[in-house]
Enzyme design. Structure first.
Site, mmCIF file in Angstrom:
data_model
loop_
_atom_site.group_PDB
_atom_site.id
_atom_site.type_symbol
_atom_site.label_atom_id
_atom_site.label_comp_id
_atom_site.label_asym_id
_atom_site.label_seq_id
_atom_site.Cartn_x
_atom_site.Cartn_y
_atom_site.Cartn_z
ATOM 1 N N GLU A 199 0.839 -1.218 0.000
ATOM 2 C CA GLU A 199 0.000 0.000 0.000
ATOM 3 C C GLU A 199 0.865 1.256 0.000
ATOM 4 O O GLU A 199 0.731 2.127 0.867
ATOM 5 C CB GLU A 199 -0.948 -0.021 1.202
ATOM 6 C CG GLU A 199 -1.925 -1.186 1.130
ATOM 7 C CD GLU A 199 -3.029 -1.139 2.179
ATOM 8 O OE1 GLU A 199 -2.795 -0.560 3.259
ATOM 9 O OE2 GLU A 199 -4.120 -1.669 1.923
ATOM 10 N N GLU A 389 -5.412 -8.387 -1.345
ATOM 11 C CA GLU A 389 -6.082 -8.259 -0.038
ATOM 12 C C GLU A 389 -7.549 -7.984 -0.299
ATOM 13 O O GLU A 389 -7.888 -7.110 -1.109
ATOM 14 C CB GLU A 389 -5.533 -7.080 0.781
ATOM 15 C CG GLU A 389 -4.229 -7.343 1.460
ATOM 16 C CD GLU A 389 -3.814 -6.216 2.403
ATOM 17 O OE1 GLU A 389 -4.693 -5.585 3.025
ATOM 18 O OE2 GLU A 389 -2.605 -5.975 2.501
HETATM 19 C C1 BG6 Z 1 -4.486 -3.106 4.730
HETATM 20 C C2 BG6 Z 1 -3.141 -3.516 5.248
HETATM 21 O O1 BG6 Z 1 -4.572 -1.734 4.785
HETATM 22 O O2 BG6 Z 1 -5.612 -3.458 5.442
HETATM 23 C C3 BG6 Z 1 -3.151 -4.658 6.249
HETATM 24 O O3 BG6 Z 1 -2.249 -3.835 4.197
HETATM 25 C C4 BG6 Z 1 -4.341 -4.485 7.175
HETATM 26 O O4 BG6 Z 1 -1.920 -4.670 6.925
HETATM 27 C C5 BG6 Z 1 -5.600 -4.550 6.329
HETATM 28 O O5 BG6 Z 1 -4.376 -5.403 8.220
HETATM 29 C C6 BG6 Z 1 -6.885 -4.492 7.133
HETATM 30 O O6 BG6 Z 1 -6.881 -3.387 7.978
HETATM 31 P P1 BG6 Z 1 -7.174 -3.562 9.521
HETATM 32 O O7 BG6 Z 1 -7.073 -2.216 10.111
HETATM 33 O O8 BG6 Z 1 -8.529 -4.139 9.613
HETATM 34 O O9 BG6 Z 1 -6.133 -4.501 10.020
#
Ligand code: BG6
Length: 491
Positions: A199, A389
């Site tokens: 990111e 993701e």
């Molecule tokens: C992304 C990141 O922004 O979102 C992860 O690359 C992160 O590291 C994921 O865990 C989900 O966000 P959160 O705040 O729910 O952990």
């Protein structure tokens, strides 16, 4: 309806600091994540530090939040969720076996920079750190699971992070390239797919999305950090290709689809400009090899002055990425009008979209936004895409030793269907790695209770629990999805 390509890479994703634990084992140095406390939906995470002999804490996740002269420090009376996380460091064999049971073709993981170069500036790597990841990659190979490796995922070594104030010095470029090159040489033959920065756009994404105008100084620091990271990434891509021409290196962008809040032309333009600033700016540099025309508008907006050399420009041109990868969880709204209701969550802000439902942590759930994003990015870059993701952070309950999570299945099914529509449209999508395939520490809140996994881990927000792994209903569902190559999405 078109199907998923034959060799589609189904799998899951994690980041070292959110799963590994073992924060001080095997010669590992401290990373910025190791001085970060637990927060919640309403309470930020803090970095703890010492300054002039006094202890202090400041809200944030990056070293740019630390006050001048502060030294990040761990205090015995404070809980740091990433220190043990879900202890993948000692459970990796068991966890990978479970990934294999689901039929994973790919596992996206990151390497903790401070395991390889404990303070980030050594000239020789830490052998124990290299050995750990070799064992992990060999374990994956046993099950024919392809590793997809993020070189830097929100965990710069603390020493260099504070010395160079979160990438405010070009010396970080050499530190990063030395680290990345070490990995490319060390794991040749074991790894094929690499991502340079997780990111990367997060430094500026949140400047443009909330509607708040950040200070010029904040913007200056964010754009400077990005310039050095772009150059570091481009040099790493070049080094990777020299070391092994078969290496495939991608950028990794935080993908949030911005929509205009109304059909007022001012909103439509604002949404487009937000997309340029938050999303396109990084993808354009990393995929096209040069700063886009609108970069000057963005820099002028904040009076940003960058230290860009001819050599930087040459490397940006020569070090473009081979694929575009991104995270996608939700969309957001950009409007110039006063809004009735705000979306409030960790990493979520702006007007609320009345057409969408929101997660318990305030993130909109919008599969159509994924289809939109895929179509736009393929049209723009003509590069293979990977969704690295995607997932739903939710509270899970254990009932009679079982976890029924239809909400997660539903979320993932809808996004897989959206991906399928984009593929039918001709978009070249190569992989789907759901976020937090095993429960992990939330990056935004530091909670365990914000769970994403197919595999439940018995650990709570205060660090209690046996760390026992239990497959959830979604585990068996995803296994079926993979076995049918995305054809059988039924529960
Ligand atoms: C992304 C990141 O922004 O979102 C992860 O690359 C992160 O590291 C994921 O865990 C989900 O966000 P959160 O705040 O729910 O952990």
């Amino acid at each position: 309806m078109t199907s998923f390509p034959k060799n589609f890479l189904w799998g899951g994703a994690t980041a070292a600091n959110q799963v590994e634990g073992g924060y001080d084992e095997g010669g590992k140095g401290l990373s910025i994540a190791d001085i970060t406390t637990a927060g919640s939906l309403d309470k930020p995470r803090y970095l703890t530090y010492e300054l002039n002999g006094k202890r202090g804490k400041v809200a944030g996740m990056f070293a740019n939040a630390l006050p001048e002269g502060a030294k990040g420090k761990i205090f015995d009376d404070t809980y740091y969720p990433n220190h043990i996380a879900v202890d993948f460091y000692h459970h990796y064999k068991e966890d990978i076996k479970m990934f294999a049971e689901m039929g994973f073709k790919v596992y996206r993981l990151s390497i903790a920079w401070s395991r390889i170069f404990p303070n980030g500036e050594e000239t020789e790597p830490n052998q124990a750190g290299l050995d750990f990841y070799r064992k992990v990659f060999e374990e994956l190979k046993k099950y024919n699971i392809e590793p997809l490796v993020t070189i830097s995922h929100y965990e710069d070594p603390l020493y260099v992070a504070q010395k160079y104030h979160d990438w405010q010095d070009r010396k970080m470029i050499d530190n990063y390239v030395r680290y990345a090159t070490t990995l490319f040489k060390e794991y040749k033959g074991l790894v094929k797919y690499w991502l340079t920065f997780n990111e990367i756009n997060s430094a500026i994404a949140f400047l443009g999305m909330t509607g708040d105008k950040p200070s010029n100084e904040m913007a200056q620091r964010a754009y400077r950090k990005l310039h050095y990271q772009f150059v570091a990434s481009a040099r790493a891509v070049k080094a990777a290709h020299e070391i092994d021409p078969d290496y495939v290196v991608g950028c990794m962008i935080c993908g949030i689809t911005p929509y205009p809040g109304t059909c007022d032309p001012a909103d439509v333009l604002a949404a487009r400009h937000s997309m340029e600033e938050s999303i396109f700016y990084c993808g354009d540099v990393q995929c096209k090899g040069e700063y886009p025309t609108y970069a000057h508008r963005l820099w002028d907006k904040y009076d940003v002055k960058l230290d860009i050399t001819d050599e930087d420009l040459k490397d940006l041109k020569e070090g473009t990425v081979d694929m575009y990868t991104f995270s996608y969880y939700s969309s957001n709204i950009i409007t110039t009008h006063k809004t009735d209701e705000e979306a409030k969550g960790n990493f979520a802000a702006g007007a609320k979209n009345k057409y969408l439902k929101y997660s318990e942590w305030g993130w909109s759930m919008d599969p159509t936004g994924l289809q939109y994003y895929l179509e736009v990015m393929y049209d723009r870059y003509h590069l293979p895409l990977m969704v690295v993701e995607n997932g739903l952070g939710a509270v899970d309950k254990v009932e009679d030793g079982k976890i029924h999570d239809p909400y997660r299945i539903n979320y993932l099914r809808n996004h897989i269907e959206a991906m399928k529509k984009a593929i039918a449209d001709g978009v070249d999508v190569r992989a789907y790695t759901t976020w937090g395939c095993i429960d992990l520490v939330s990056a935004g809140t530091g909670q365990m209770s914000k769970r994403y996994g197919f595999i439940y881990v018995d650990r709570d927000d205060e660090g209690n629990g046996t760390l026992k792994r239990i497959p959830k209903d979604s585990f068996y569902w995803y296994k079926k999805v993979i076995a049918s190559n995305g054809e059988d999405l039924s529960e």
